[in-house]
Design an enzyme around this catalytic site. Sequence first.
Site, PDB file in Angstrom:
ATOM      1  N   LEU A 208     -50.345 -22.126  10.847  1.00  0.00           N
ATOM      2  CA  LEU A 208     -50.573 -21.123  11.890  1.00  0.00           C
ATOM      3  C   LEU A 208     -50.468 -21.796  13.255  1.00  0.00           C
ATOM      4  CD1 LEU A 208     -53.748 -19.343  10.412  1.00  0.00           C
ATOM      5  CD2 LEU A 208     -51.426 -18.424  10.417  1.00  0.00           C
ATOM      6  N   HIS A 209     -49.702 -21.184  14.160  1.00  0.00           N
ATOM      7  CA  HIS A 209     -49.643 -21.755  15.504  1.00  0.00           C
ATOM      8  C   HIS A 209     -49.390 -20.715  16.592  1.00  0.00           C
ATOM      9  CE1 HIS A 209     -45.343 -21.386  14.658  1.00  0.00           C
ATOM     10  NE2 HIS A 209     -45.126 -21.466  15.965  1.00  0.00           N
ATOM     11  N   ARG A 210     -49.002 -19.488  16.221  1.00  0.00           N
ATOM     12  CA  ARG A 210     -48.656 -18.487  17.231  1.00  0.00           C
ATOM     13  C   ARG A 210     -49.911 -17.954  17.926  1.00  0.00           C
ATOM     14  NH1 ARG A 210     -43.432 -17.625  17.394  1.00  0.00           N
ATOM     15  NH2 ARG A 210     -42.214 -18.217  15.557  1.00  0.00           N
ATOM     16  N   ASP A 282     -46.908 -18.408  10.060  1.00  0.00           N
ATOM     17  CA  ASP A 282     -46.385 -17.539  11.119  1.00  0.00           C
ATOM     18  C   ASP A 282     -45.133 -18.160  11.736  1.00  0.00           C
ATOM     19  OD1 ASP A 282     -47.513 -19.579  12.613  1.00  0.00           O
ATOM     20  OD2 ASP A 282     -49.084 -18.335  13.514  1.00  0.00           O
TER      21      ASP A 282
END
Length: 361
Positions: A208-210, A282
């Site tokens: 996850l990074h967004r 994501d």
Amino acid sequence: MKITIVAGARPNFIKIAPIIKAIEKNQSEGKTISFRLVHTGQHYDKNLSDTFFEELNIPHPNSNLEVKSGTQAQQTAAIMIAFEQELLENPCDLVLVVGDVNSTMACAIVAKKLNIKVTHVEAGIRSGDMTMPEEINRIVTDSITDYFFTTSTSASENLLKLGFDGSKIHFVGNVMIDTLFQNLNRITAPIFWDEFGLETGNYIVLTLHRPSNVDEEKSLQELLEGIDKMVGDKKIIFPIHPRTKAILGETNLNLKNILFVEPQGYLNFMFLIKNSFAVITDSGGISEETTVLGIPCFTMRTTTERPETIEIGTNNLVGISIENLTLAFTTFLENGMSKRGIPELWDGKASERIIDALLKV
């Protein structure tokens, strides 16, 4: 032909590696082609940058602009200022940019204003989501590109609908898949494989990074706890991005399945993906790799610029709520994965097609 190749962030490094190999192959055959590699320094953490150069045998950059972090505007401006000086000191016939990060757009603008031809690898993809910085980078870059190289027929069609010259659009396939195929026999288990008792098919990979998923501490905590509960007895390996780790800080998480690890190098990460039960992410790029590897992928976004990974591949677009993810994951557990395939020209030869086309034009 003198080509300046630009790389700035983790996905870029994966994409330029096979392009450089294709150039070197043509050089060995006596073709008149050379390259200069410029690293903008957009990703400067060793695990996000240097490791990829070492593992993928990418030559040491001829120049590192060392722009590092900042706001969107600060980073873009710093790249443009430094890259302008780079091109003035080292003229070339063509600037080749890949993907959709800030470096892609910034360097394309600089090159075009210096009357240097621009080639965009992975051109034409669109999510339709203008809240994504990457979407703006794609649109701006394509608007001034001279030679377009696309990963899919739908990306080519996007460009044609916008009125771009069809003779400048080349459907070549996916350079990320070139890198995957070139390194499948080199992937290795990470050092924690035995420590965590990992086995093929007994764990899930999470990335996850967004901003929509990680920028707010409380919602990120709820998301992680929901995923942890959803997977039953499956372990979850979460290579946590430094920025996401900072957002969580000292948050007291009630987790029994999620195991936090440092960002992984390419060879370790691909081993984790290839041997996983499923992937929750994501990222757009990971959904391409899971498609080729036949791994179920659940993408926590409301849009995707890679529709072929859903139509042909193993990707499921599930939105950003834990409720939607749980429903999709439960349905998968009950029904399994429908038969899927690999998109056209994702055969490991895209980079060769790119260089062949550039030598002709």
